[in-house]
Design a protein around this motif. Structure first.
Motif, PDB file in Angstrom:
ATOM      1  N   VAL A 126       0.819  -1.219   0.000  1.00 41.89           N
ATOM      2  CA  VAL A 126       0.000   0.000   0.000  1.00 41.89           C
ATOM      3  C   VAL A 126       0.855   1.273   0.000  1.00 41.89           C
ATOM      4  O   VAL A 126       0.506   2.253  -0.654  1.00 41.89           O
ATOM      5  CB  VAL A 126      -1.013  -0.019   1.169  1.00 41.89           C
ATOM      6  CG1 VAL A 126      -0.318   0.201   2.502  1.00 41.89           C
ATOM      7  CG2 VAL A 126      -2.101   1.013   0.949  1.00 41.89           C
ATOM      8  N   GLU A 127       1.994   1.280   0.675  1.00 44.07           N
ATOM      9  CA  GLU A 127       2.833   2.481   0.678  1.00 44.07           C
ATOM     10  C   GLU A 127       3.462   2.728  -0.690  1.00 44.07           C
ATOM     11  O   GLU A 127       3.529   3.877  -1.154  1.00 44.07           O
ATOM     12  CB  GLU A 127       3.911   2.357   1.751  1.00 44.07           C
ATOM     13  CG  GLU A 127       3.361   2.427   3.165  1.00 44.07           C
ATOM     14  CD  GLU A 127       4.449   2.246   4.214  1.00 44.07           C
ATOM     15  OE1 GLU A 127       5.634   2.262   3.854  1.00 44.07           O
ATOM     16  OE2 GLU A 127       4.085   2.090   5.381  1.00 44.07           O
ATOM     17  N   ASP A 128       3.914   1.669  -1.334  1.00 39.16           N
ATOM     18  CA  ASP A 128       4.490   1.820  -2.675  1.00 39.16           C
ATOM     19  C   ASP A 128       3.434   2.282  -3.676  1.00 39.16           C
ATOM     20  O   ASP A 128       3.697   3.137  -4.524  1.00 39.16           O
ATOM     21  CB  ASP A 128       5.093   0.501  -3.157  1.00 39.16           C
ATOM     22  CG  ASP A 128       6.320   0.102  -2.353  1.00 39.16           C
ATOM     23  OD1 ASP A 128       6.993   1.026  -1.835  1.00 39.16           O
ATOM     24  OD2 ASP A 128       6.595  -1.099  -2.251  1.00 39.16           O
ATOM     25  N   VAL A 129       2.248   1.716  -3.572  1.00 34.72           N
ATOM     26  CA  VAL A 129       1.161   2.097  -4.468  1.00 34.72           C
ATOM     27  C   VAL A 129       0.809   3.560  -4.272  1.00 34.72           C
ATOM     28  O   VAL A 129       0.641   4.314  -5.236  1.00 34.72           O
ATOM     29  CB  VAL A 129      -0.072   1.188  -4.239  1.00 34.72           C
ATOM     30  CG1 VAL A 129      -1.287   1.738  -4.958  1.00 34.72           C
ATOM     31  CG2 VAL A 129       0.232  -0.225  -4.681  1.00 34.72           C
ATOM     32  N   THR A 130       0.721   4.003  -3.037  1.00 36.41           N
ATOM     33  CA  THR A 130       0.402   5.400  -2.753  1.00 36.41           C
ATOM     34  C   THR A 130       1.479   6.323  -3.318  1.00 36.41           C
ATOM     35  O   THR A 130       1.175   7.359  -3.914  1.00 36.41           O
ATOM     36  CB  THR A 130       0.263   5.611  -1.234  1.00 36.41           C
ATOM     37  OG1 THR A 130      -0.746   4.722  -0.752  1.00 36.41           O
ATOM     38  CG2 THR A 130      -0.115   7.037  -0.920  1.00 36.41           C
ATOM     39  N   ARG A 131       2.744   5.947  -3.161  1.00 38.73           N
ATOM     40  CA  ARG A 131       3.843   6.772  -3.668  1.00 38.73           C
ATOM     41  C   ARG A 131       3.776   6.867  -5.197  1.00 38.73           C
ATOM     42  O   ARG A 131       3.908   7.953  -5.768  1.00 38.73           O
ATOM     43  CB  ARG A 131       5.183   6.181  -3.237  1.00 38.73           C
ATOM     44  CG  ARG A 131       6.391   7.007  -3.699  1.00 38.73           C
ATOM     45  CD  ARG A 131       7.708   6.393  -3.264  1.00 38.73           C
ATOM     46  NE  ARG A 131       7.857   4.984  -3.615  1.00 38.73           N
ATOM     47  CZ  ARG A 131       8.177   4.549  -4.834  1.00 38.73           C
ATOM     48  NH1 ARG A 131       8.379   5.398  -5.810  1.00 38.73           N
ATOM     49  NH2 ARG A 131       8.305   3.261  -5.075  1.00 38.73           N
ATOM     50  N   VAL A 132       3.538   5.753  -5.870  1.00 38.54           N
ATOM     51  CA  VAL A 132       3.465   5.763  -7.328  1.00 38.54           C
ATOM     52  C   VAL A 132       2.261   6.580  -7.799  1.00 38.54           C
ATOM     53  O   VAL A 132       2.363   7.345  -8.765  1.00 38.54           O
ATOM     54  CB  VAL A 132       3.414   4.319  -7.888  1.00 38.54           C
ATOM     55  CG1 VAL A 132       3.123   4.313  -9.374  1.00 38.54           C
ATOM     56  CG2 VAL A 132       4.717   3.597  -7.592  1.00 38.54           C
ATOM     57  N   ARG A 133       1.144   6.445  -7.123  1.00 32.12           N
ATOM     58  CA  ARG A 133      -0.037   7.236  -7.490  1.00 32.12           C
ATOM     59  C   ARG A 133       0.242   8.727  -7.362  1.00 32.12           C
ATOM     60  O   ARG A 133      -0.154   9.522  -8.202  1.00 32.12           O
ATOM     61  CB  ARG A 133      -1.229   6.865  -6.610  1.00 32.12           C
ATOM     62  CG  ARG A 133      -1.899   5.600  -7.024  1.00 32.12           C
ATOM     63  CD  ARG A 133      -3.116   5.362  -6.203  1.00 32.12           C
ATOM     64  NE  ARG A 133      -3.824   4.198  -6.683  1.00 32.12           N
ATOM     65  CZ  ARG A 133      -4.833   3.628  -6.069  1.00 32.12           C
ATOM     66  NH1 ARG A 133      -5.250   4.118  -4.924  1.00 32.12           N
ATOM     67  NH2 ARG A 133      -5.429   2.574  -6.560  1.00 32.12           N
ATOM     68  N   ARG A 134       0.921   9.127  -6.285  1.00 31.20           N
ATOM     69  CA  ARG A 134       1.260  10.536  -6.106  1.00 31.20           C
ATOM     70  C   ARG A 134       2.201  11.027  -7.194  1.00 31.20           C
ATOM     71  O   ARG A 134       2.073  12.150  -7.697  1.00 31.20           O
ATOM     72  CB  ARG A 134       1.864  10.769  -4.731  1.00 31.20           C
ATOM     73  CG  ARG A 134       0.828  10.671  -3.640  1.00 31.20           C
ATOM     74  CD  ARG A 134       1.406  10.990  -2.281  1.00 31.20           C
ATOM     75  NE  ARG A 134       0.351  10.857  -1.276  1.00 31.20           N
ATOM     76  CZ  ARG A 134       0.570  10.506  -0.034  1.00 31.20           C
ATOM     77  NH1 ARG A 134       1.793  10.250   0.385  1.00 31.20           N
ATOM     78  NH2 ARG A 134      -0.429  10.431   0.815  1.00 31.20           N
ATOM     79  N   GLU A 135       3.169  10.191  -7.565  1.00 32.56           N
ATOM     80  CA  GLU A 135       4.106  10.582  -8.630  1.00 32.56           C
ATOM     81  C   GLU A 135       3.367  10.707  -9.966  1.00 32.56           C
ATOM     82  O   GLU A 135       3.632  11.626 -10.726  1.00 32.56           O
ATOM     83  CB  GLU A 135       5.241   9.565  -8.751  1.00 32.56           C
ATOM     84  CG  GLU A 135       6.180   9.544  -7.559  1.00 32.56           C
ATOM     85  CD  GLU A 135       6.921  10.859  -7.375  1.00 32.56           C
ATOM     86  OE1 GLU A 135       7.278  11.504  -8.378  1.00 32.56           O
ATOM     87  OE2 GLU A 135       7.138  11.240  -6.214  1.00 32.56           O
ATOM     88  N   LEU A 136       2.442   9.790 -10.244  1.00 27.82           N
ATOM     89  CA  LEU A 136       1.670   9.882 -11.481  1.00 27.82           C
ATOM     90  C   LEU A 136       0.796  11.134 -11.496  1.00 27.82           C
ATOM     91  O   LEU A 136       0.657  11.789 -12.513  1.00 27.82           O
ATOM     92  CB  LEU A 136       0.794   8.641 -11.661  1.00 27.82           C
ATOM     93  CG  LEU A 136       1.499   7.359 -12.113  1.00 27.82           C
ATOM     94  CD1 LEU A 136       0.521   6.212 -12.122  1.00 27.82           C
ATOM     95  CD2 LEU A 136       2.127   7.560 -13.467  1.00 27.82           C
ATOM     96  N   SER A 137       0.235  11.475 -10.346  1.00 24.82           N
ATOM     97  CA  SER A 137      -0.576  12.687 -10.265  1.00 24.82           C
ATOM     98  C   SER A 137       0.278  13.930 -10.488  1.00 24.82           C
ATOM     99  O   SER A 137      -0.169  14.903 -11.087  1.00 24.82           O
ATOM    100  CB  SER A 137      -1.262  12.787  -8.910  1.00 24.82           C
ATOM    101  OG  SER A 137      -2.169  11.750  -8.750  1.00 24.82           O
ATOM    102  N   ALA A 138       1.499  13.893 -10.023  1.00 22.42           N
ATOM    103  CA  ALA A 138       2.393  15.045 -10.169  1.00 22.42           C
ATOM    104  C   ALA A 138       2.784  15.276 -11.624  1.00 22.42           C
ATOM    105  O   ALA A 138       2.953  16.430 -12.048  1.00 22.42           O
ATOM    106  CB  ALA A 138       3.648  14.860  -9.322  1.00 22.42           C
ATOM    107  N   ILE A 139       2.887  14.214 -12.434  1.00 23.65           N
ATOM    108  CA  ILE A 139       3.289  14.387 -13.828  1.00 23.65           C
ATOM    109  C   ILE A 139       2.109  14.445 -14.766  1.00 23.65           C
ATOM    110  O   ILE A 139       2.294  14.685 -15.967  1.00 23.65           O
ATOM    111  CB  ILE A 139       4.260  13.281 -14.293  1.00 23.65           C
ATOM    112  CG1 ILE A 139       3.581  11.904 -14.256  1.00 23.65           C
ATOM    113  CG2 ILE A 139       5.525  13.300 -13.488  1.00 23.65           C
ATOM    114  CD1 ILE A 139       4.404  10.807 -14.905  1.00 23.65           C
ATOM    115  N   ALA A 140       0.888  14.260 -14.264  1.00 24.47           N
ATOM    116  CA  ALA A 140      -0.289  14.280 -15.131  1.00 24.47           C
ATOM    117  C   ALA A 140      -0.492  15.673 -15.698  1.00 24.47           C
ATOM    118  O   ALA A 140      -0.255  16.677 -15.046  1.00 24.47           O
ATOM    119  CB  ALA A 140      -1.528  13.848 -14.340  1.00 24.47           C
ATOM    120  N   ILE A 141      -0.931  15.716 -16.939  1.00 26.84           N
ATOM    121  CA  ILE A 141      -1.166  16.996 -17.596  1.00 26.84           C
ATOM    122  C   ILE A 141      -2.627  17.354 -17.483  1.00 26.84           C
ATOM    123  O   ILE A 141      -3.485  16.585 -17.641  1.00 26.84           O
ATOM    124  CB  ILE A 141      -0.738  16.929 -19.070  1.00 26.84           C
ATOM    125  CG1 ILE A 141       0.752  16.700 -19.139  1.00 26.84           C
ATOM    126  CG2 ILE A 141      -1.128  18.192 -19.814  1.00 26.84           C
ATOM    127  CD1 ILE A 141       1.275  16.526 -20.545  1.00 26.84           C
TER     128      ILE A 141
END
Length: 141
Positions: A126-141
């Protein structure tokens, strides 16, 4: 231009004429302006001083279609322009490579999102998934 000229329009664009001297220099008789973009420009100008008027102008802009160089453009649910499916032969090699790369990146992200949805319920990841989701949100256009 000594005579009054009324801009032409097609319910999505305004065609604003150039003065005769400019038209001779540029070889173009006028400029195409999207009605939607005019309202959005006005909304940006009053954003800080009158947010209610800006919101009203944006609501008005939503009634007009998107225009690119005088042509109607469709948008998908994410707000991205949807390209013409029949224009492949008209594209340059660079544009074909770019479109292929963009489509491959979208497919990879869709696969990753699918995997993340399945992994969200496992407590060990769950922590890795949350981190990846946050990174994807940060690069989303």
């Amino acid at each position: 231009m000594s005579e009054l000229f009324v801009p032409n329009m097609n319910c999505a664009n305004l065609i604003l004429p150039y003065p005769e001297e400019i038209a001779k220099k540029t070889g173009s008789s006028g400029m195409i302006v999207s009605i939607r973009e005019i309202y959005l420009l006005l909304a940006r100008q009053v954003d800080d001083s009158d947010p209610q008027e800006a919101a009203a102008l944006r609501e008005i802009a939503d009634y007009y279609p998107d225009i690119y160089r005088g042509e109607l453009m469709e948008r998908d649910s994410r707000g991205n322009w949807v390209g013409d499916a029949n224009d492949w032969d008209e594209l340059t090699d660079e544009e074909k490579i770019h479109r292929g790369n963009a489509n491959a990146a979208i497919a990879a992200l869709d696969w990753l999102r699918h995997q993340l949805e399945g992994a969200a319920y496992d407590y060990s990841t769950v922590e890795d998934v949350t981190r990846v989701r946050r990174e994807l949100s940060a690069i989303a256009i």
